[in-house]
Scaffold this active site. Structure first.
Site: not given
Length: 1018
Positions: A36, A38, A151, A420
């Site tokens: 993941h 970001d 997420d 996000h």
């Protein structure tokens, strides 16, 4: 609290749900390796690339090549594109192509980022998906077929429609309300077919998998070790990888002494999860945030563990395999099971625990939210302006390659900020600054492009200096010196409708004359500026056809010159009222001052300086209505209870008024009347902390959209620490405490107030991306916004909008990553209010929301003493669509891939010694029907248009090819998987059949979004 509260909902859903069944063994576990990553959040993109992100792709590619059974899914494209363009060798690029061909490396989702679902606009979601998909298809010839939205903080009902139109076969989410997830787990309802829109047919539904409460991370606790489990590469280190390769929290290596213990831990977790699903196929995500930066140590430990379990399948009762999402969903689809249906409800708001409502981020970093939407609106206008410049024939000296680069830079920035942890306001200050810089640099480039097109010549050419370009909600400022000087102002309408509106320029002098391109005087008004007491606001009434220009000359008026009397803009009159105390005794309603136009009468109370009521003149109904600012106080000490932060909203109590006194003045002119209210925190304050500037256009003006809106701009801040500011509008509408708010500017959701036993205030907050309304049986009050906010109805007839937040707390997590939101800024959000019969509001609401988002763009150029005004381009043929159809995009994307998939793959196999030049001939067109089926007797009808007629101003249309949402599929070739459901869905209209290439007459049904490639005659 807990799962029992959801039993009524579950009871309704179970009517459409097949009978639960226990998984038939043996259990088959699909181990999906992932990282993941970001795009921002705590660290900037460049910091992340240096510390871990580049190493993810470098080491994963190497390890997949080493082991034929290994798999990996890649999600967001921004880091991969940076690695591909700036790090990867030719050998690594060839290895990536081979791994993709073998299906061992899989791109899922494929957008530039994993976008937020609560506060992003549909247009920007599509943009960032299109950016990522275009890169993947152009580079590899692949098209992602599954989502991985694990997420985002809640799930929107827009997403099923969006991802179905993009060609996805299945959708995966995770963050939904904790108690709903618990209940769905127990009922084996975590997998279903989701109908996103009530108006669309089953062709725009999607199979959805909700991750269980372990979410997207591997369970970190293992009973035989005090270290985390299955994270053998440890935790990424910033700013540089450690030179010795030793990272914090590295899991114990798999050895002969502990492999059985590892196997027992993995098997136990798989079996626990299997009980929550209806099939024996278990998706077991292996990874978490910032993982696989050392893929070698990861796979070298997992390989023997999986082999060990598979050698003992009879003993353990499960088999395990590395997998991609395609592997998992293929196996699930092959079961031919019948699945339950979820209708067009969303999963918002999201609470992770009883006292942790993730509703604060709906408003966090309001300035960034506003800038992101301004950048999106500017990009939208720049795209169509450049397309009109290129077709039918570029007439200037503008370099199209340079122009496309400016658009591409802003596309990247607007896509990036949809992440996000970006537009949500949940990032650290330095990352917020990164997003802001990228947006501003992209906007600067597109501004230069638009000035060059509208005012002639290449960037910076001409004797006069281009001053600036302003989009909606931004007021250009014109300054003058002692010489006679003027400005050429070009106003561009980016919408495919004729509009009548008022633009505002701020000038440094009160005597101004304004003429149009024919030298005729135009309707104007001048008044004292709201931004600068030494300046003046010049208001100009303008009517502009679709995708067209009006040109004005703004001159410092000198009165009589050569026997000619200039027509000077009339000056507005100002009436000031004395300061009033909030608690001052008064005879309320006895001294009311009316402000009116053809649509409304606004009544303000002289004894309170507050709005008293609004009369809707169409229905002749007067609605009592007041507006005031209040603040929620937030706890800062975790020892004292729940805290508010970037994510969470946890007020100590109900909101309290945040002012003691209010001043008011009315500015009445020929075009508009402005009502300016100034709210002072304390009576002794010299500076106000809040203000409302209300504008009502006057009755002589044409255009129902202009007449029917009450424009308001607010000033909020700087706030005191640990305050969350709201504007509460209270009315006597009997709304039953039911609120309606939008999903992503696309569809409305009904939000009845829920009487939670704990945390009721924040859990009844919802995202308002573009609009919200309350209503009774006669009237509807609509609020339209130019940026996202949190919105709630805490009382009957009330709607409150959270405008700003300033918070600090001592939560260790927030302090470690600087996520405490100590935002000292002043924000200036805008709302439009509309009040009237429900039928009228239904008709006006969607178009007005689009008009607020995409107002006309003003482009300015200073004129020297003797310079002739530049009147810029003139398009004799406007682009005009029916009022229920919105031109969602008209652009020259620049993609080089062939429209034929087979030809594109052949081209990729041949290879390109050099990157091909951008294709400037292909035009992308996307149309969206604004109305739900049955919503309006006229506007809800299907809209049929002939694109040859609509686009005749751009040239002769010779081919129309319908594409998937992001342009990578020919819709005639797109065959999505069918998932069986218990009931045939009878709702929705039949989707209009694709027409063969070249068919220019198209029909768009309610809520449909249709995308086309347009080919014009050369």
């Amino acid at each position: 609290m807990g799962p029992l509260r959801w039993l009524p909902l579950l009871g309704q859903l179970l009517l459409l749900w097949p009978r639960a069944a226990q998984p038939a063994g043996p259990i088959r576990a699909f181990v999906v390796p992932h990282s993941h990553m970001d795009v921002g959040w705590v660290f900037t993109v460049q910091e992340s690339m240096r510390a871990y992100a580049a190493n993810v792709y470098t080491t994963v590619v190497a390890e997949l090549v080493r082991g034929g059974q290994r798999r990996f899914i890649a999600v967001e494209q921004e880091f991969f594109r940076l690695w591909w363009d700036g790090v990867a060798s030719e050998q690594q690029k060839q290895q990536v192509r081979q791994l993709l061909h073998e299906g061992r490396l899989e791109f899922v989702l494929g957008g530039q980022v994993m976008h937020d679902e609560a506060v992003t606009h549909l247009d920007d979601q599509i943009l960032q998906l299109t950016e990522g998909h275009g890169f993947l298809y152009e580079t590899f010839g692949i098209r992602p077929q599954f989502s991985w939205h694990v997420d985002p903080f809640g799930a929107s009902a827009t997403t099923p429609t969006l991802f179905a139109l993009a060609g996805f076969n299945a959708h995966l989410i995770s963050r939904i309300d904790y108690d709903l997830k618990d209940a769905m787990q127990e009922a084996q309802m975590l997998q279903f077919v989701w109908h996103g829109s009530p108006s669309l047919s089953g062709q725009q539904e999607i199979f959805t998998h909700v991750m269980d409460h372990y979410s997207y991370c591997t369970p970190s606790h293992i009973p035989f070790s005090n270290r985390s489990g299955f994270y053998w590469n440890g935790v990424a280190v910033f700013p540089e990888p450690p030179p010795d390769g030793v990272y914090p929290n590295m899991s114990e290596p798999v050895t002969g002494a502990n492999i059985h213990l590892y196997a027992e831990a993995l098997v136990a977790n798989v079996k626990q999860r299997a009980a929550w699903f209806r099939t024996p196929h278990v998706l077991w995500p292996w990874g978490c945030d910032k993982q696989f930066f050392n893929a070698s140590v990861q796979f070298d430990n997992m390989d023997p563990l999986l082999d060990y379990i598979n050698q003992r399948t009879a003993q353990f009762g499960i088999s395990v395999q590395y997998a991609t999402l395609n592997d998992y969903f293929q196996a699930l689809h092959a079961t031919n099971m019948t699945w339950g249906i979820r209708d067009h409800q969303d999963f918002l708001p999201y609470s992770s625990e009883p006292l942790q409502a993730w509703t604060g981020f709906y408003t966090s970093r309001s300035t960034l939210k506003g800038l992101a939407r301004q950048a999106s609106a500017l990009l939208y206008a720049g795209e169509s302006m450049f397309t009109r410049y290129m077709w039918p024939d570029p007439s200037g000296t503008l370099d199209p390659t340079w122009a496309l680069q400016q658009l591409q830079q802003l596309r990247w920035a607007v896509s990036e900020v949809q992440h996000h942890d970006a537009i949500t306001g949940t990032e650290s200050p330095k990352v917020k600054n990164m997003y802001t810089e990228h947006l501003r640099m992209g906007m600067l480039g597109v501004r230069k492009l638009m000035v060059s097109i509208a005012l002639g010549g290449p960037p910076g050419s001409g004797t006069g200096a281009p001053k600036d370009i302003m989009g909606p909600q931004v007021t250009p400022v014109l300054s003058v010196d002692t010489r006679p000087v003027g400005y050429s102002a070009s106003v561009y309408n980016p919408l495919a409708w004729k509009i009548t509106t008022i633009i505002t320029l701020t000038v440094a002098f009160p005597n101004v004359s304004v003429t149009d391109e024919l030298g005729h005087p135009v309707s104007t008004q001048i008044q004292n500026s709201t931004k600068d007491p030494s300046a003046y606001d010049l208001l100009i009434l303008t009517t502009i056809p679709g995708l067209n220009y009006r040109h004005y000359q703004v001159m410092h008026a000198r009165g009589d010159q050569a026997g000619t009397r200039e027509l000077v803009a009339p000056r507005a009159n100002t009436l000031k009222f004395s300061l009033k105390l909030r608690n001052q005794p008064s005879q309320e309603g006895k001294r009311l001052v009316p402000v009116m136009n053809d649509c409304y009468i606004l009544l303000f109370d002289q004894d309170t300086n507050m709005l008293h009521s609004i009369q809707d003149r169409q229905s002749n109904r007067t609605v009592r209505m007041t507006q005031e600012f209040l603040e929620y106080q937030a706890n800062w000490d975790v020892k004292q209870g729940p805290i508010s932060d970037n994510y969470l909203f946890a007020p100590n109590n109900t909101a309290e008024p945040s002012w003691e006194a209010v001043g008011m003045e009315m500015v009445a002119g020929t075009l508009v009347t402005d009502i300016r209210q100034y709210f002072y925190r304390y009576i002794t304050d010299q500076e106000y902390i809040y203000s409302i500037h209300t504008r009502l256009a006057h009755p002589s003006l044409a255009g129902e959209l202009l007449c029917q809106r009450i424009e308001q701009q607010y000033r909020v801040g700087p706030l005191d620490l640990n305050r969350e500011a709201i504007l509460r509008t209270s009315s006597d509408l009997n709304s039953q405490q039911v609120l309606y708010s939008d999903n992503n500017g696309y569809q409305m959701q009904r939000r009845p107030y829920k009487a939670f036993k704990s945390n009721p205030i924040p859990r009844n907050y919802y995202p308002m991306v573009q609009s919200a309304f309350i209503e009774d049986d006669k009237s509807r009050l609509v609020l339209l916004a130019e940026r996202p906010h949190g919105v709630s109805s805490q009382g009957n007839g009330q709607v409150e909008v959270m405008l700003h937040r300033r918070l600090w707390n001592n939560l260790a997590w927030d302090l470690k990553y600087n996520l405490t939101l100590n935002d000292t800024s002043i924000v200036h959000p805008v709302l439009w209010l509309m009040l009237g019969p429900k039928s009228t509001m239904t008709a006006l609401h969607p178009r007005s929301g689009v008009a607020l988002q995409h107002g006309p763009v003003v482009l300015l150029k200073e004129l020297a003493d003797e310079e002739t005004p530049v009147h810029g381009p003139h398009n004799p043929w406007p682009v005009t669509l029916p009022p229920n159809l919105h031109l969602q995009i008209l652009s020259v994307p620049g993609w080089t891939y062939s429209r034929s998939h087979a030809q594109h793959l052949r081209n990729l196999q041949r290879g390109h010694p050099e990157k091909p030049q951008a294709n400037l001939q292909r035009v992308l067109l996307r149309l969206r029907h604004l109305y739900e089926a049955g919503e309006d007797p006229v506007l809800s009808r299907p809209a049929t248009v002939d694109l040859k007629v609509v686009l005749r101003g751009l040239g002769s249309v010779v081919a129309v090819e319908e594409r998937s949402l992001t342009g990578t599929w020919d819709v005639q070739m797109l065959q999505r998987w069918h998932w069986s459901t218990k009931t045939d869905h009878l709702k929705g209209h039949p989707t209009s059949p694709p027409r063969p290439p070249g068919g220019s007459i198209i029909t768009v049904y309610p809520k449909e979004i249709r995308t086309f490639f347009i080919k014009f005659q050369q």
